[in-house]
Design an enzyme around this catalytic site. Structure first.
Site, mmCIF file in Angstrom:
data_model
loop_
_atom_site.group_PDB
_atom_site.id
_atom_site.type_symbol
_atom_site.label_atom_id
_atom_site.label_comp_id
_atom_site.label_asym_id
_atom_site.label_seq_id
_atom_site.Cartn_x
_atom_site.Cartn_y
_atom_site.Cartn_z
ATOM 1 N N CYS A 160 -7.309 83.157 25.785
ATOM 2 C CA CYS A 160 -7.738 82.135 26.817
ATOM 3 C C CYS A 160 -7.870 82.634 28.386
ATOM 4 O O CYS A 160 -7.018 82.165 29.331
ATOM 5 C CB CYS A 160 -7.186 80.854 26.549
ATOM 6 S SG CYS A 160 -7.963 79.562 27.292
ATOM 7 N N CYS A 343 -14.536 78.161 26.667
ATOM 8 C CA CYS A 343 -13.120 77.575 27.393
ATOM 9 C C CYS A 343 -13.153 76.608 27.790
ATOM 10 O O CYS A 343 -14.062 76.367 28.572
ATOM 11 C CB CYS A 343 -13.215 78.975 28.379
ATOM 12 S SG CYS A 343 -11.454 79.387 29.288
HETATM 13 C C1 LIG Z 1 -1.730 78.925 26.918
HETATM 14 C C2 LIG Z 1 -3.023 79.039 26.326
HETATM 15 C C3 LIG Z 1 -3.926 78.278 26.135
HETATM 16 C C4 LIG Z 1 -5.140 78.420 25.140
HETATM 17 N N1 LIG Z 1 -6.144 77.752 25.407
HETATM 18 C C5 LIG Z 1 -7.060 77.836 24.393
HETATM 19 C C6 LIG Z 1 -8.259 77.082 24.511
HETATM 20 O O1 LIG Z 1 -8.263 75.823 25.324
HETATM 21 N N2 LIG Z 1 -9.250 77.222 23.597
HETATM 22 C C7 LIG Z 1 -9.267 78.059 22.581
HETATM 23 O O2 LIG Z 1 -9.942 78.175 22.005
HETATM 24 N N3 LIG Z 1 -8.145 78.853 22.591
HETATM 25 C C8 LIG Z 1 -7.132 78.580 23.587
HETATM 26 N N4 LIG Z 1 -6.009 79.618 23.327
HETATM 27 C C9 LIG Z 1 -6.214 80.920 22.475
HETATM 28 C C10 LIG Z 1 -5.924 80.718 21.015
HETATM 29 O O3 LIG Z 1 -4.758 79.829 20.945
HETATM 30 C C11 LIG Z 1 -5.813 81.979 20.500
HETATM 31 O O4 LIG Z 1 -6.997 82.809 20.814
HETATM 32 C C12 LIG Z 1 -5.617 81.908 18.860
HETATM 33 O O5 LIG Z 1 -4.556 81.245 18.636
HETATM 34 C C13 LIG Z 1 -5.710 83.292 18.256
HETATM 35 O O6 LIG Z 1 -5.651 83.358 16.895
HETATM 36 P P1 LIG Z 1 -5.077 84.633 16.073
HETATM 37 O O7 LIG Z 1 -4.805 84.238 14.669
HETATM 38 O O8 LIG Z 1 -5.814 85.830 16.369
HETATM 39 O O9 LIG Z 1 -3.333 84.649 16.524
HETATM 40 P P2 LIG Z 1 -2.045 83.600 16.628
HETATM 41 O O10 LIG Z 1 -2.951 82.461 16.523
HETATM 42 O O11 LIG Z 1 -1.528 84.107 17.732
HETATM 43 O O12 LIG Z 1 -1.564 83.904 15.400
HETATM 44 C C14 LIG Z 1 -1.190 85.426 14.985
HETATM 45 C C15 LIG Z 1 -0.212 85.416 13.921
HETATM 46 O O13 LIG Z 1 0.229 86.648 13.337
HETATM 47 C C16 LIG Z 1 1.547 86.730 13.204
HETATM 48 N N5 LIG Z 1 1.874 87.725 13.264
HETATM 49 C C17 LIG Z 1 2.255 88.665 14.359
HETATM 50 N N6 LIG Z 1 2.722 90.071 14.298
HETATM 51 C C18 LIG Z 1 2.729 89.944 12.662
HETATM 52 C C19 LIG Z 1 3.196 91.084 11.780
HETATM 53 N N7 LIG Z 1 3.647 92.199 12.229
HETATM 54 N N8 LIG Z 1 3.076 90.696 10.573
HETATM 55 C C20 LIG Z 1 2.689 89.549 10.003
HETATM 56 N N9 LIG Z 1 2.237 88.509 10.634
HETATM 57 C C21 LIG Z 1 2.346 88.805 12.262
HETATM 58 C C22 LIG Z 1 2.149 85.467 14.275
HETATM 59 O O14 LIG Z 1 3.456 85.221 13.920
HETATM 60 C C23 LIG Z 1 1.139 84.567 14.187
HETATM 61 O O15 LIG Z 1 1.220 83.419 13.321
HETATM 62 C C24 LIG Z 1 -4.942 79.527 24.332
HETATM 63 C C25 LIG Z 1 -3.701 80.069 24.198
HETATM 64 C C26 LIG Z 1 -2.722 80.218 25.086
HETATM 65 C C27 LIG Z 1 -1.498 80.864 24.807
#
Ligand SMILES: Cc1cc2nc3c(=O)[nH]c(=O)nc-3n(C[C@H](O)[C@H](O)[C@H](O)COP(=O)(O)OP(=O)(O)OC[C@H]3O[C@@H](n4cnc5c(N)ncnc54)[C@H](O)[C@@H]3O)c2cc1C
Length: 399
Positions: A160, A343
């Site tokens: 983000c 965003c």
């Molecule tokens: C402050 C903030 C504001 C945001 N605002 C927005 C917004 O307004 N709109 C929007 O669309 N997005 C927003 N986002 C971004 C959004 O939250 C992320 O892009 C999204 O969560 C990414 O998803 P992901 O599954 O790739 O990662 P995550 O949701 O972070 O999940 C990754 C998962 O992998 C697991 N994991 C990590 N390492 C390992 C390992 N070695 N083995 C097994 N599992 C593991 C973790 O425990 C976690 O559960 C924001 C994020 C933040 C921090």
């Protein structure tokens, strides 16, 4: 242990893909490796940091989002061995797969800013990039007595990209409401070079920044905090090279550098060179690994030039599922991701610019009105609509 489809990470991306796979073919054996007991809706953390929602609204039990029929392996991946179609867990166990989906999100490198870990949550230093710290951020913004409030963003890709500015806009509004704006300076120090990557939204944000009298400093990357003297030390990139800039702060909101998890960086699946070295190498359109055809990647971990957001994952998940199922049957992959990201730029309580764009940084608005204008209905979408969409539709493979 062996599964037909193995998913690393039960976050936004992993759960969306697992749910879609179950809907498309319930006979498939699908497993998700996820160590955490809880699942976060991270977009709420900006609103937590501004005291608009309690932090508890952003968290649910992982068991409540795990799709029925999917095996949940409660462990952490230590190593991927894509040539052997296997991953190794921290317990030492090996899990084999026919196809792998890599979705472990990214790593926040708190330790790369010297002094940050020791002082985070104290001495006026805060960050919304963590569940607990988001609440402390509001405490510090609410009790700020005036002075220099600095908001930072690093030069690395981050999740983000708009959040570092959103929390600044909301904090500035709080300072006005508390009657301390007149004796405060609010600054944005970013390692980046522009206010926003898409021109139409950058122009709109510039107007917000002017109205709020915010001071922007570009190419300033935070690399050290000196809490005793309340100094932030930046590395400024100039034509002549790097220069150290020391600035006094009274409030410092930090967004640290971010990178791909170590086990991805160390695997053959990572980009081996270039500015995105270490992030997972995938074809930008199909999201298939560029080195191992039975591996796909999505979410924050991939080295593609799109905004790392949950909104991007909403478009990436159907692409991955379509292509992964096609690849199983040796059919042509028809799923195509165009780099969509969104965003929701909160500029105040009740005001939001909904930025939507693609790989080419072209605006791709969903609504038939000027989305570069601040709107109340778009704020309600962020506050109520998108969380509903996330928990009830996206994580269930329905949107
Ligand atoms: C402050 C903030 C504001 C945001 N605002 C927005 C917004 O307004 N709109 C929007 O669309 N997005 C927003 N986002 C971004 C959004 O939250 C992320 O892009 C999204 O969560 C990414 O998803 P992901 O599954 O790739 O990662 P995550 O949701 O972070 O999940 C990754 C998962 O992998 C697991 N994991 C990590 N390492 C390992 C390992 N070695 N083995 C097994 N599992 C593991 C973790 O425990 C976690 O559960 C924001 C994020 C933040 C921090």
């Amino acid at each position: 242990m062996r599964h037909q489809i193995l998913i690393i990470g039960g976050g936004s991306a992993g759960i969306s893909v697992a749910a879609r796979l179950r809907r498309r073919d319930p006979s498939l054996s699908v497993a998700v490796i996820e160590p955490s007991e809880v699942h976060y809706y991270q977009p709420y953390w900006t609103l937590v940091g501004a005291g608009i929602v309690p932090k508890e609204a952003s968290v649910r039990l992982e068991s409540s989002v795990m799709p029925r029929g999917v095996t949940w392996i409660r462990d952490r991946v230590e190593r991927i061995e894509p040539d052997a179609n296997a991953v190794v867990l921290s317990s030492g166990q090996r899990v084999e797969y026919e196809q792998l989906v890599v979705a472990p999100g990214l790593r926040i490198d708190w330790e790369k800013v010297k002094g940050l870990k020791e002082t985070l949550g104290k001495n006026g230093v805060c960050s919304i990039y963590d569940y607990q710290q988001a609440e402390k951020t509001w405490e510090m913004i609410r009790t700020f007595q005036g002075g220099h409030a600095i908001f930072t963003a690093p030069a690395t890709p981050i999740k983000c990209g708009g959040a570092p500015q959103k929390i600044m806009f909301l904090a500035e509004e709080t300072f006005v409401q508390q009657g301390i704006k007149h004796n405060s300076q609010v600054s944005f120090y970013t390692g980046g070079g522009v206010i926003f990557g898409v021109k139409v939204y950058a122009d709109a944000l510039q107007k917000v920044a002017d109205r709020k009298d915010l001071d922007y400093k570009f190419k300033h990357d935070l690399h050290e905090i000196r809490p005793e003297s309340r100094e932030a030390v930046f590395c400024k990139t100039t034509d002549a090279g790097l220069e150290e800039v020391v600035v006094k702060y009274d409030l410092l909101h930090v967004v640290p550098p971010m990178s791909a998890p170590a086990f991805v960086q160390e695997s053959p699946l990572a980009l081996q060179e270039g500015p995105l070295k270490g992030w997972m190498a995938v074809d930008h359109t199909t999201l298939q690994s560029t080195t191992h055809p039975n591996v796909f990647g999505l979410g924050d971990v991939i080295g593609t030039p799109n905004a790392k957001t949950g909104a991007a994952i909403r478009k990436q998940a159907p692409t991955v599922v379509t292509n992964l199922l096609a690849a199983r049957q040796h059919l042509t992959m028809t799923g195509a991701y165009d780099g969509y990201g969104s965003c929701p730029l909160v500029t105040g309580r009740g005001k939001l610019i909904l930025a939507e764009f693609n790989y080419k940084n072209e605006a791709t608005p969903s609504f038939p009105f000027d989305q570069a204008k601040e709107r109340y209905d778009m704020y309600l979408l962020k506050r109520h609509g998108l969380p509903f969409l996330y928990w009830n539709l996206m994580l269930k493979g329905l949107a």
